[in-house]
Design a protein around this motif. Structure first.
Motif, PDB file in Angstrom:
ATOM      1  N   LYS A 226       0.966  -1.100   0.005  1.00 26.86           N
ATOM      2  CA  LYS A 226      -0.104   0.032  -0.080  1.00 26.86           C
ATOM      3  C   LYS A 226       0.818   1.412  -0.210  1.00 26.86           C
ATOM      4  CE  LYS A 226      -4.038  -2.275   2.318  1.00 26.86           C
ATOM      5  NZ  LYS A 226      -4.858  -2.240   3.405  1.00 26.86           N
ATOM      6  N   ALA A 227       2.098   1.120   0.856  1.00 20.69           N
ATOM      7  CA  ALA A 227       2.947   2.254   0.828  1.00 20.69           C
ATOM      8  C   ALA A 227       3.529   2.654  -0.765  1.00 20.69           C
ATOM      9  CB  ALA A 227       4.016   2.208   1.802  1.00 20.69           C
ATOM     10  N   ILE A 228       3.839   1.564  -1.230  1.00 20.06           N
ATOM     11  CA  ILE A 228       4.538   1.610  -2.776  1.00 20.06           C
ATOM     12  C   ILE A 228       3.332   2.091  -3.751  1.00 20.06           C
ATOM     13  CG2 ILE A 228       5.318   0.386  -4.648  1.00 20.06           C
ATOM     14  CD1 ILE A 228       6.641  -1.514  -2.637  1.00 20.06           C
ATOM     15  N   ILE A 229       1.942   1.931  -3.704  1.00 23.37           N
ATOM     16  CA  ILE A 229       1.064   2.162  -4.344  1.00 23.37           C
ATOM     17  C   ILE A 229       0.835   3.561  -4.144  1.00 23.37           C
ATOM     18  CG2 ILE A 229      -1.541   2.139  -4.756  1.00 23.37           C
ATOM     19  CD1 ILE A 229      -1.227  -0.958  -4.657  1.00 23.37           C
ATOM     20  N   ALA A 230       0.679   4.163  -2.893  1.00 19.51           N
ATOM     21  CA  ALA A 230       0.453   5.385  -2.637  1.00 19.51           C
ATOM     22  C   ALA A 230       1.746   6.468  -2.833  1.00 19.51           C
ATOM     23  CB  ALA A 230       0.346   5.673  -0.863  1.00 19.51           C
ATOM     24  N   ALA A 231       2.875   5.964  -2.969  1.00 17.81           N
ATOM     25  CA  ALA A 231       3.862   6.851  -3.395  1.00 17.81           C
ATOM     26  C   ALA A 231       3.933   6.964  -5.063  1.00 17.81           C
ATOM     27  CB  ALA A 231       5.460   6.119  -2.944  1.00 17.81           C
ATOM     28  N   THR A 232       3.507   5.866  -5.572  1.00 22.05           N
ATOM     29  CA  THR A 232       3.487   5.895  -7.155  1.00 22.05           C
ATOM     30  C   THR A 232       2.335   6.902  -7.306  1.00 22.05           C
ATOM     31  OG1 THR A 232       4.042   3.629  -7.166  1.00 22.05           O
ATOM     32  CG2 THR A 232       2.977   4.555  -9.123  1.00 22.05           C
ATOM     33  N   LYS A 233       1.027   6.831  -6.679  1.00 23.90           N
ATOM     34  CA  LYS A 233       0.210   7.718  -7.014  1.00 23.90           C
ATOM     35  C   LYS A 233       0.530   9.260  -6.835  1.00 23.90           C
ATOM     36  CE  LYS A 233      -4.112   4.859  -6.241  1.00 23.90           C
ATOM     37  NZ  LYS A 233      -5.153   4.682  -5.394  1.00 23.90           N
ATOM     38  N   LYS A 234       1.377   9.385  -5.645  1.00 24.75           N
ATOM     39  CA  LYS A 234       1.778  10.878  -5.450  1.00 24.75           C
ATOM     40  C   LYS A 234       2.806  11.230  -6.390  1.00 24.75           C
ATOM     41  CE  LYS A 234       3.647  13.112  -1.429  1.00 24.75           C
ATOM     42  NZ  LYS A 234       4.250  13.125   0.043  1.00 24.75           N
ATOM     43  N   ALA A 235       3.517  10.313  -7.065  1.00 23.75           N
ATOM     44  CA  ALA A 235       4.451  10.643  -7.933  1.00 23.75           C
ATOM     45  C   ALA A 235       3.517  10.851  -9.395  1.00 23.75           C
ATOM     46  CB  ALA A 235       5.509   9.663  -8.026  1.00 23.75           C
ATOM     47  N   GLY A 236       2.438  10.545  -9.521  1.00 26.81           N
ATOM     48  CA  GLY A 236       1.629  10.932 -10.677  1.00 26.81           C
ATOM     49  C   GLY A 236       1.817   9.730 -11.750  1.00 26.81           C
ATOM     50  N   LEU A 237       2.367   8.682 -11.282  1.00 28.17           N
ATOM     51  CA  LEU A 237       2.847   7.598 -12.314  1.00 28.17           C
ATOM     52  C   LEU A 237       1.670   6.499 -12.314  1.00 28.17           C
ATOM     53  CD1 LEU A 237       6.545   7.337 -11.672  1.00 28.17           C
ATOM     54  CD2 LEU A 237       5.493   8.133 -13.660  1.00 28.17           C
ATOM     55  N   PRO A 238       1.459   5.713 -13.506  1.00 28.17           N
ATOM     56  CA  PRO A 238       0.414   4.858 -13.479  1.00 28.17           C
ATOM     57  C   PRO A 238       0.565   3.532 -12.717  1.00 28.17           C
ATOM     58  CG  PRO A 238       1.927   4.908 -15.540  1.00 28.17           C
ATOM     59  CD  PRO A 238       2.310   5.844 -14.442  1.00 28.17           C
TER      60      PRO A 238
ATOM     61  N   TYR B 279       9.992   7.136   0.881  1.00 28.20           N
ATOM     62  CA  TYR B 279      11.175   7.635   0.261  1.00 28.20           C
ATOM     63  C   TYR B 279      12.060   6.559  -0.663  1.00 28.20           C
ATOM     64  CZ  TYR B 279      16.082   9.256  -0.398  1.00 28.20           C
ATOM     65  OH  TYR B 279      17.097   9.890  -0.917  1.00 28.20           O
ATOM     66  N   SER B 280      12.124   5.254  -0.127  1.00 28.58           N
ATOM     67  CA  SER B 280      12.682   4.505  -1.127  1.00 28.58           C
ATOM     68  C   SER B 280      11.850   4.000  -2.490  1.00 28.58           C
ATOM     69  CB  SER B 280      12.957   3.251  -0.510  1.00 28.58           C
ATOM     70  OG  SER B 280      11.859   2.552   0.079  1.00 28.58           O
ATOM     71  N   THR B 281      10.612   4.211  -2.167  1.00 30.63           N
ATOM     72  CA  THR B 281       9.777   3.953  -3.525  1.00 30.63           C
ATOM     73  C   THR B 281       9.958   5.146  -4.487  1.00 30.63           C
ATOM     74  OG1 THR B 281       8.178   2.648  -2.325  1.00 30.63           O
ATOM     75  CG2 THR B 281       7.436   3.504  -4.449  1.00 30.63           C
ATOM     76  N   THR B 282       9.912   6.321  -3.863  1.00 26.55           N
ATOM     77  CA  THR B 282      10.148   7.472  -4.656  1.00 26.55           C
ATOM     78  C   THR B 282      11.274   7.607  -5.217  1.00 26.55           C
ATOM     79  OG1 THR B 282       8.705   8.950  -3.330  1.00 26.55           O
ATOM     80  CG2 THR B 282      10.183  10.188  -4.449  1.00 26.55           C
ATOM     81  N   ALA B 283      12.443   7.117  -4.801  1.00 23.19           N
ATOM     82  CA  ALA B 283      13.807   7.115  -5.101  1.00 23.19           C
ATOM     83  C   ALA B 283      13.794   6.027  -6.547  1.00 23.19           C
ATOM     84  CB  ALA B 283      14.909   6.700  -3.912  1.00 23.19           C
ATOM     85  N   PHE B 284      13.118   4.889  -6.113  1.00 20.89           N
ATOM     86  CA  PHE B 284      13.074   3.867  -7.219  1.00 20.89           C
ATOM     87  C   PHE B 284      12.586   4.344  -8.369  1.00 20.89           C
ATOM     88  CE2 PHE B 284      10.954   0.700  -9.646  1.00 20.89           C
ATOM     89  CZ  PHE B 284      12.014  -0.293  -9.922  1.00 20.89           C
TER      90      PHE B 284
END
Length: 185
Positions: free
Chosen positions: A66-78, A132-137
């Protein structure tokens, strides 16, 4: 010969025009049929490559999904970016936010993505923060030209530079299922 071809083409064009003139008004005044929407083909993710692995997730691992998905959405990515991220984390840490593992540690790798402070991914505290780690990835993924259309393992490997470049592919189906399950929740 040119004259014959030209006359044939003009005849065909004339018939097409006449047919349109005749059928157009009739079709315009015809009673509408009980029309149903037509299915439209939607581009889907590529079929997973090779044999697929699957693990049962505990509450911590599900929270990390869920944290990875939330960071992905926050980054505006599909969703595809979340699938690649989750598959990468499944391979690197089985979705566990790993600290230093002592002798079992691969150099100074930490967190969900086994990122290394010595390679510039961030501080140990940052790397062990799931957002942070998801956003960096994802930042690394966005720098890969054409990542959206690449095989998952190629996109992940380009970011991660793993000693086992083909290992990410085995997690694609589970990652896809997890994103499907949690993207809208």
């Amino acid at each position: 010969m040119n004259t014959i071809i030209r006359k044939s083409m003009l005849s065909v064009a004339g018939l097409a025009f006449a047919g349109g003139v005749f059928a157009g008004p009739i079709a315009a005044h015809a009673n509408p049929v009980d029309a149903k929407p037509v299915a439209v083909a939607v581009q889907s993710a590529p079929k997973p490559q090779g044999d697929q692995s699957h693990i049962a997730l505990n509450d911590e691992q599900t929270a990390n999904v869920k944290a990875i998905i939330a960071a992905t959405k926050k980054a505006g990515l599909p969703e595809r970016a979340a699938v690649i991220s989750i598959a990468t984390s499944l391979q690197e840490s089985k979705l566990e936010n790993l600290g230093h593992l002592g002798d079992m540690n691969d150099h100074d790798s930490l967190g969900l993505f086994q990122q290394r402070p010595s390679s510039g991914w961030g501080t140990p505290e940052q790397i062990t923060d799931p957002e942070y780690s998801t956003t960096a990835f994802l930042k690394g993924l966005k720098q890969v030209d054409g990542w959206q259309d690449m095989a998952l393992t190629d996109a992940a490997q380009t970011v991660q530079v793993s000693a086992y470049p083909d290992a990410y592919a085995q997690w694609e189906q589970q990652a896809t299922d997890l994103v499907g399950q949690h993207w809208n929740s």
